[in-house]
Every structure is written in structure tokens, then in C-alpha cells.
Enzyme design. Sequence first.
Site, PDB file in Angstrom:
ATOM      1  N   LYS A 153       0.848  -1.204   0.000  1.00 34.16           N
ATOM      2  CA  LYS A 153       0.000   0.000   0.000  1.00 34.16           C
ATOM      3  C   LYS A 153       0.882   1.251   0.000  1.00 34.16           C
ATOM      4  O   LYS A 153       1.910   1.292   0.691  1.00 34.16           O
ATOM      5  CB  LYS A 153      -0.902  -0.024   1.243  1.00 34.16           C
ATOM      6  CG  LYS A 153      -2.014   1.022   1.257  1.00 34.16           C
ATOM      7  CD  LYS A 153      -2.890   0.849   2.504  1.00 34.16           C
ATOM      8  CE  LYS A 153      -4.054   1.830   2.551  1.00 34.16           C
ATOM      9  NZ  LYS A 153      -4.909   1.617   3.750  1.00 34.16           N
TER      10      LYS A 153
ATOM     11  N   SER B 170      -9.807   1.525   2.629  1.00 32.10           N
ATOM     12  CA  SER B 170      -8.910   2.276   1.765  1.00 32.10           C
ATOM     13  C   SER B 170      -7.828   1.434   1.108  1.00 32.10           C
ATOM     14  O   SER B 170      -7.211   1.882   0.146  1.00 32.10           O
ATOM     15  CB  SER B 170      -8.243   3.381   2.568  1.00 32.10           C
ATOM     16  OG  SER B 170      -7.403   2.825   3.560  1.00 32.10           O
TER      17      SER B 170
ATOM     18  N   SER C   2      -9.956  -0.612   7.006  1.00 31.71           N
ATOM     19  CA  SER C   2      -9.372  -0.434   5.672  1.00 31.71           C
ATOM     20  C   SER C   2      -8.657  -1.652   5.093  1.00 31.71           C
ATOM     21  O   SER C   2      -8.279  -1.637   3.919  1.00 31.71           O
ATOM     22  CB  SER C   2      -8.414   0.757   5.669  1.00 31.71           C
ATOM     23  OG  SER C   2      -9.147   1.951   5.554  1.00 31.71           O
TER      24      SER C   2
END
Lengths: 482, 484
Positions: free
Chosen positions: B77, B152, B176
Site C-alpha cells: 500500500k 482504503s 481499511s
Amino acid sequence: MPSYLASIGMEVHAELDTRSKMFCRCPVAFGGEPNTRVCPVCLGLPGSLPVPNRAATEMVLRTALALNCTIATNSVFHRKNYFYPDLPKGYQVSQYGETNPIGYAGWIDIPKADGSIKRVRIRRVHLEEDTGKLMHLPAGGSGVDFNRSGVPLMEIVTDFPPDIESAEEAKEYLVQLRSTLLYLGVCDGKMEEGSLRCEPNISVRPEGSAEYGTKTELKNLNSFRSVQLGVRYEIERQIAALGRGERIRQETRGWHEGREESFPMRTKEEENDYRYFPDPDLVPMAFDEAMRERARTSLPELPLAKARRYAEQSGLSAQDCALLTADQAWAEFFEQAVALGAPPKPVCNWMNSDFAKRLNEDGIGWKASKITPAHLVDLVKLIESDAISGKTAKEVFAESFESGEMPSAVVLAKGLVQISDRDQIEAAVREAIEANPASVAKYKSGQTGVAGFFVGQVMRATGGQANPGLVQEAVKAALEKV
Amino acid sequence: MITRLSAAEIAREIAARKVSAVEVAQACLGRIASLDEGYGCFLKVDADQTLAQARAAQAKIDSGEAGPLAGVPVAVKDNLSTEGLETTCASKILKGYVPPYDATVVSRLKAGGMPILGKTNLDEFAMGTSTENSAFQVTRNPWDPTRSPGGSSGGSAAAVCAEMAPLGLGSDTGGSIRQPAALCGVVGFKPTYGRCSRYGLVAFASSLDQIGPLARTVEDAALLAEVVTGHDPRDSTSLPDSTIRSDGLKKSSLKGVRFALPKELFSDSNEPGVLEQVQAAIETLRREGAAFGEVSMPSIVYGVTTYYIIAPAEASSNLARFDGVRYGPRAEEGAEHVGVVERTRAEGFGHEVKARIMIGTYALSAGYYDAYYLRAQQVRSRMRREMDAVFQGCDAILSPTSPVVAFKIGELSKDPLALKLLDYCTIPANLGGNPGVSLNCGFSGGLPVGLQLVGPAMADERLLQIAYSVEQALPEAHRRPPVP
């Protein structure tokens, strides 16, 4: 015009004398190329996290104990949020709240000019991190040096209402505080390098008024002298302004060293809401009883206590004791010399005169000089036993200071031993009298001043080594008898 | 096709010399090159770096000093700091920022011989539940490219789902990792707060953030967790002895496992299709010997509200460092500092980030702190106590992960409140610091439905053990998405 009372609060920031910074392993040092002692943590790079420096925490704990504070059982780090280019994270890690700082509700005693003691209450002793430093670049524009960013900083704030009431007391508070910090070994105390920074806030009020006046805060004070001058200037400025019917504005003022006056920097209205909240990246510091006890027993005898002990034990004046104890190593020298059997008063006199003067000239402490307590003891004993005169002693000391030779060795090598043998001196006096009948006649006719001539003759005859006191005595006695 | 294999299988193939670390990396890079244009999972891929890391990994493997997942590549990420590889948090304010250091989890990947495939898309600064709030691109759900992968960590979830990467790393502040795992039908695991170092994770809400794996199987998630977790002296909130061991993963069954079902998480705010699939899974597990008991955790209904005070408050402070002074783009030179900072932030941050900074700044302001931030912390403590009480009588809390299946891209972007409510089931584990895992339990309208298990703090190994048994019992857990 009514007479005014001044009230002075003191906020002191001391950079802690740790090897590394507060929340990272970057070294702590003064000066150097900008941005050479930085890492992701003290630059506030995205994702970096703080890890507290345990040595810094212990230093604050010891200081808080030395300043008679209550110690928090759980002490939390807070974030103080504001924007400034020298503040890399957009917040400063600090400590907020009345009973949250590592130490709170303490005091320090300061000596007053009249010899009495004044107690100044301390509100808080807390730990925070220093910011970077803005600098104007030679080519124009400005840059930020983050070498100082994250250096551990201890904040010491006096209580309200303020106990300090004059510029002299403000200076004395700082003198005592600085020497306490030096004794504790937590700060190098270099005001000119900014490792000890003092920001007094000053207000005045008419005598008899219960309400405190509007205060101004003073910055850029980088010596004891400027603290005293600055506070005095500010008191006088405020009194004069009030006398003209003006209102005092709550503001931060800077001190102009060269012009010896203060100037407005910013008004309080421009200040931020710092939005303090507990830093979620850090866990609370816990101080249990064992830890406090360990810190308490590690405290050295502090300067004021030491000065009182000297006065009691050796009968030295308060002034002498203050000079001897202002610096821990200096006090150590004194104690060692006394322990070696020298009488305190002459040791103290030599230390605070010739010795201090030479050290100052060389800009060093005694440990870096060639003089040890044994040297001074030797010197004092030579004088006490009349082996050398006070005047010779100065020469001998200067020689020892240069070469490191023991004073008695210098005296022997240079043949400076004083003649104190009465028979020897009396024989020389007799010779002088026999050789100068005319002068003897003058004496007898009442010109007693001529005795000086005979003393001179004897001193010359003995190569200046005769004890001048004894010579005078012998000349006088001999002339009476003639 | 090597990319279709699980991480555990790939590791076995590599160990057996049937394939090299470099070949695996090439296969993944090839798949990213051919597929990602359609899905938008990756913000940055640097094939040279990846291949260099793969070669280094192979050298380690050849010399016999490699870790259990050596040679298996990972999608990371883009809010995790990677040395020499741009790290933007999907924000314009960090465009061009190349960190000089690796996050601890990234160092651990590298030390374990796991090449980094690239940096995956996210909602800007991890603020969102759809990966639509990225300043740079939209990520699409491999089950239906017109739909969101959730967020996310949508980039990592979708990349793992579409078999561009066998493993992904995400971060979970309010769900997330777990919510996009649910929407993409993969496994997402958030460890106990403090077991995975946050050093190098660009902070959103420090007291809630936790890094964790995204994978296609519970076993893979556990294996990756073992690599990245463990005490880190650089993170003061990191716990001692916190490595999550995977060796006991398969040594359990569902017999006698007790699940609590909080009635607040089974309300009709969940889509009927989601509730149906979770109920069906419960029946399956019951047949395998698991026990279920309904419980009530009244403070859960305040979870989202509490979260949306604490998280923005911390974020408002965490994001203060983005001022254009030291890195990232800076608004025009020459003006006053305040003006430069204002313009830099006005131009650099997206709408959602600004909204949360405003909310957080307000919540921390003098006069409001007690009413908002302090009160929220009190609710948080109360929720923790309620969870602790529930764990006295159960091994894990079971619920849907997300109240909805993958929604259409743009469908909810005009309704920020609806997007925030998607975290309803996942937020309690963040507020409590508990471990949570989401795995696929079935399909509703052809879209995956996530099942969430939350365990007591520090019981991560036990939670993964249970999740593994649940996965084995659910026939739909491993269905492949309709990707080439």
C-alpha cells in the site's frame, strides 16, 4: 507618582546534556554544518515515529527532585500543534496540564543581597523537544537547520503569583538555577550558545493594588547581565508608560543587546490555540517509588546547601562561599585543599584571586590547569610558616601555574626562601648600624624616618630574602638601644 | 499458471527449485502490465527494483538462508515508506516524494527475501472506504470493474484478488484492510494494535492504525503476518514478544469453538443478501461443531461517531507536517510562510482529507476538547470493557464485515455519510485494539460477502486458527473472480 511593585515570572529552557536527541539517535552537539545531524524522525518525515530518550527522562526527574517538586506517577507527552517552518512535524512534543509534568509544585531558595534567603516557588518542570533553527541564507532567502530539532529540552517555570520582585532577584534565580543544573550535570548552562534560555515575563502594579498588571514577555536574553538589564529596563519602561497614562500591551518583546532596550516582537492576540492532546505515538512515563528513590539518592549536595555548610564549618563570608560553590569542580578543589590540611581562609583567598584570574585568562577550569589542591596547600603553608613573603608567593604561584612545579620546589630552585632567623637578621642590622654612624646620629636627633634607610640596607645585604617584618622589628630595637 | 497459486504454494515451488524467485516476479510484473490498466491497482511499479530484489532473494534461497516466503512478491500500500520508491499516500501533496528509508514492515519483507511489486492505490491518506478518494486514479473491483473494491486498501485487495500479486500489505484504521477484503472476496487480517510496527506507515490516526496482510487464503495471511509482525524498538507502541506465529494454524477444528453474535451487528442496516450469506455460514459452522450465542454490546452503535472524532483529531495533527517546507510540492515561492503553507495545503489535499482535518481541528480546539475528544475517549474505554466482557464467554465475535457488497463506482461518492457507515462492523476492533480478520463466506448477486471474526487482544494466533477452520468449512471461500 505612586510607587510600583514588580512581579517577574521566569520561564527557563535548558537543553539537556544527553548524547542523543529526545526521540531519535542523532547526536546532540553545537554548531556544525546545517542539517548534518538529522534523520527521518527529527526531520518529521512521513511515517517516522518517536522513541523517548531514557537518559533525558532521568535528567528531568533528578532536576525535579532537586527543585523539591512533586513527581507525577504517570506523566504523559502531549502534542502542541502550530505551524512554523522550524517545526518539522507541525507540532512540538511537550507536556501539558498542572499535575502531568514530570515535576510540579516545587521551589528553589535564592540568597538575597542582605544575606537572607528567598524561596521561589516552581510551578512545573517538564520535558519537551527543541525545534529547528531558521537562518537567513547569504544568497538571500531563508533556510532551516534541523540539527537542533529534537534536542531534549527541559522547561522550568516559576509559579504564579510570582515570587520574584526585582531584576536582581531574577538574575539571582537564574544564577542559582544554572548552578543547580550544572551540579546535576544535566545542562552545560551555556547561555551564549542557547543551551540555557530564559524568558522572563514582567508586570508592574501600584503598591497596594491586589490586581497584577498586564505582563510582557522578554526574549533574546543570552547572559546573566542581559537578564538583569532587560528585566530592569522592562520594569522601568512599564512604570514610565503607566505614569504617562498609557496602557501596557500584552506582548512578547525582544531584547536588543547593543542598544540595551526592548522592542515589540508580537502581541499575544496573534497566538495560537495549541490544541494540546496526548501524543498517541508515545506511552505515558511511569515513575514508581523505587525509581524516585534511586534518583533522590543520586542527587549531589546542591550549591546553596554547600555554601551554607562552608559558612558554618569554616566561618567564611557568604560572599566567599557563594564564589566557592558556584561551580561544582571549584568547590571540589576547595574541599580537597582543606582536607589536605590548609586553613580555609587563605585557600579561599588564593582561589578567588590569583588562581581564578589566571584560569579566566586561559579560559579553562582548574582540572585543565597544572595547579592541584596540593600545590595551593603547599603555597599556603610556605606563607604561613614565614618561609616566603606574600609578595614572593605571587611570583611562586605564577611560576607553578606555568610549570606545574610544586611551590616549595620553585622556592628552593630559585633560592627564594625568606630569612626569618633572628640572629642572622640582627647581625645584618648591627653591621648596617656600624657602617652608617651619620644616619644613626640623625635618628638620635629625632629623624625617626631614617629607620627605613636601615631596613633598605639590611634587605639589600640579604639579597631581599630577609623577612621584612622581622627586619623592621630588629632595626627599631637596635636603634633604640644605640 | 504460477500467479494463480497461493503464496504458500509458490514458496513450495520455489523451495523445490521448480521455479525461481525471478520467474515469479516476472510473472507477476507481466500480469500487472497486461491487466492493471483495467483495474488501477498500482500507483507505482518499478520492475528493475522488483527484479533486483528477486535476484537477491534467489541468491539467499540458493545459499539456504531464506525465510519461509522467500521469493514470494508483495504489493505494498502506498502509505508505507519505501526507500527509493515514490510514496504518495495517493495525495498530490506527496507527489514526487521518494523516502530515504524503509518502513519496518518493508525492511522485514526485504529481509525475508520478498520482492516488492509496487505501490498500491488507496483513498488519500487512507481516508475512505472505496479507494475513489485517490488523487490519481480509481481502482476497480475484479468481480465487476464497474464497482469499487472497497477501501482504503482497495489497491492491494484488488491486486491480490486479480492475481497480480499473491500477497498484499494494507493498513487498517477503521476497517481499511477487512472491508476491501470483504468486497473483493479475499482474506484481510488486522493484527492486535502493537503487534505490527507502525514505523514508516504514514500516520492517519496513530492510536488506531495497524498494518496487516491481504491474501487469498488464511494460511497466506498468517504466513505474511509472521514475516511482518514482531516487536520494533522504533515504535514506542509496539508490544514485546509480538511476532504472530503461524505454525499452529492448522492444529484446530471448529468443535467447541464459541462465537458471539452481537445483535447490534446483525441489524437490518445490513443488506439482506449479506445477512443471508452470513446466516448460512453460521449454519454450516454450527454443523461443524461450533457454538453460537447472541450478545449485546450497546456502545457499538456509537462506534462510528466515536471513530469520526478520534481519527480526524489525530489526523489533523498527523497531517500538519505536510507544509511544503521539506518535501512534496510547494505552492509558489517568495511569499510569507503562512501563505505558502495555506496554499500548499489547499492545493495538495483533496476534499475528504480537508474535511477530516477541519473536523479534527475543531474537536481538539480549546473549549471543545472535553465535549468531543475526551468524551470520545470515554466511549472508547467503555467499548473496550464491553468487548472484554464478551470475550469472557467466547473465542471470537462473528459478524458481517461490511453491511453491503461491492457498490458501483460513484454510487456513494455524493453520500459521505453512507460511506462512513460502511465501517460500522469493523470500527470496534480498531477502537478496542483487537485483532480482526475478514474472509469470504458466500456471494450475493454474484458479489463476495465478507465474514468478520474479531478476537481478544493478543489472541491473534488463535483467531487465525479459527479463521482457518472456518475457511475450510465454507465451500465458497476460494471462488476465483472472472479475470483472465
